[in-house]
Design a protein around this motif. Structure first.
Motif, short mmCIF file in Angstrom:
data_model
loop_
_atom_site.label_atom_id
_atom_site.label_comp_id
_atom_site.label_asym_id
_atom_site.label_seq_id
_atom_site.Cartn_x
_atom_site.Cartn_y
_atom_site.Cartn_z
N VAL A 1 0.92 -1.11 0.09
CA VAL A 1 0.07 0.11 0.11
C VAL A 1 0.87 1.25 0.18
O VAL A 1 0.72 2.33 -0.67
N LYS A 2 2.05 1.35 0.84
CA LYS A 2 2.80 2.30 0.83
C LYS A 2 3.43 2.50 -0.58
O LYS A 2 3.64 3.57 -0.96
N THR A 3 3.59 1.59 -1.34
CA THR A 3 4.35 1.58 -2.57
C THR A 3 3.23 2.23 -3.63
O THR A 3 3.69 3.24 -4.55
N LYS A 4 2.24 1.82 -3.70
CA LYS A 4 1.03 2.35 -4.20
C LYS A 4 0.79 3.66 -4.01
O LYS A 4 0.16 4.48 -5.02
N THR A 5 0.84 4.13 -2.83
CA THR A 5 0.40 5.56 -2.60
C THR A 5 1.45 6.65 -2.15
O THR A 5 1.35 7.75 -1.78
N GLU A 6 2.89 6.16 -2.85
CA GLU A 6 3.87 6.79 -2.48
C GLU A 6 3.86 8.46 -3.28
O GLU A 6 3.90 9.42 -2.25
N ALA A 7 3.28 8.44 -4.29
CA ALA A 7 3.04 9.71 -4.86
C ALA A 7 1.65 10.43 -4.69
O ALA A 7 1.55 11.46 -5.19
N ALA A 8 0.89 9.89 -4.05
CA ALA A 8 -0.41 10.22 -3.99
C ALA A 8 -0.55 11.60 -3.19
O ALA A 8 0.32 11.74 -2.16
N GLU A 9 -1.14 12.39 -3.71
CA GLU A 9 -1.35 13.90 -2.76
C GLU A 9 -2.87 13.91 -2.20
O GLU A 9 -3.73 13.47 -2.66
N PRO A 10 -2.74 14.48 -1.10
CA PRO A 10 -4.32 14.74 -0.53
C PRO A 10 -5.01 15.52 -1.47
O PRO A 10 -4.91 16.33 -2.14
N MET A 11 -6.38 15.20 -1.12
CA MET A 11 -7.38 15.86 -2.18
C MET A 11 -7.46 17.29 -1.54
O MET A 11 -7.31 17.61 -0.32
N THR A 12 -7.65 18.22 -2.43
CA THR A 12 -8.02 19.79 -2.15
C THR A 12 -9.35 20.06 -1.73
O THR A 12 -10.06 19.21 -1.91
N LYS A 13 -9.38 21.05 -1.23
CA LYS A 13 -10.86 21.60 -0.96
C LYS A 13 -11.78 21.58 -2.16
O LYS A 13 -12.84 20.95 -2.04
N GLU A 14 -11.29 22.01 -3.15
CA GLU A 14 -11.93 21.98 -4.44
C GLU A 14 -12.29 20.45 -4.84
O GLU A 14 -13.44 20.23 -5.45
N ASP A 15 -11.30 19.56 -4.61
CA ASP A 15 -11.56 18.09 -5.04
C ASP A 15 -12.72 17.75 -4.26
O ASP A 15 -13.54 16.88 -4.77
N VAL A 16 -12.67 17.97 -3.11
CA VAL A 16 -13.78 17.36 -2.16
C VAL A 16 -15.09 18.13 -2.37
O VAL A 16 -16.18 17.47 -2.57
#
Length: 77
Positions: free
Chosen positions: A43-58
Motif C-alpha cells: 500500500v505504501k508503494t502504491k500511494t507513495e506519490a499520492a497527494e491529499p485531495m484539495t478542498k476543491e476536489d472534495v
C-alpha cells in the motif's frame, strides 16, 4: 521427599508443555505480522506519490442521493 520431587517433575513437565505452546503462538503471530507488514509495504508503494485531495476536489464530489430505500419525512435544506 520423593513425593515432592515427583510433584516438581510433573509441574516442570506441564511448564515445558506450556512454553512449547507459547513458542508456537509467538511463531504464528510473527508470521501474521510479517504478512501484514508486506501488505502495508504494498500500500505504501502504491500511494507513495499520492497527494491529499484539495478542498476543491472534495467540494466537487457529487453527493446527490438518487434513490433511497425509505422515503424521508424531513426536507433537507
Amino acid at each position: 521427599m520423593n513425593a515432592t520431587l515427583k510433584y516438581v517433575e510433573e509441574k516442570a513437565g506441564q511448564a515445558d508443555k506450556l512454553v512449547a505452546e507459547l513458542v508456537k503462538e509467538v511463531q504464528k503471530a510473527n508470521k501474521e505480522v510479517e504478512k501484514h507488514g508486506k501488505e502495508v509495504e504494498k500500500v505504501k508503494t502504491k500511494t507513495e506519490a499520492a497527494e491529499p485531495m484539495t478542498k476543491e476536489d472534495v467540494d466537487a464530489i457529487d453527493i446527490t442521493i438518487d434513490k433511497a430505500d425509505t422515503p424521508s419525512t424531513e426536507e433537507v435544506q
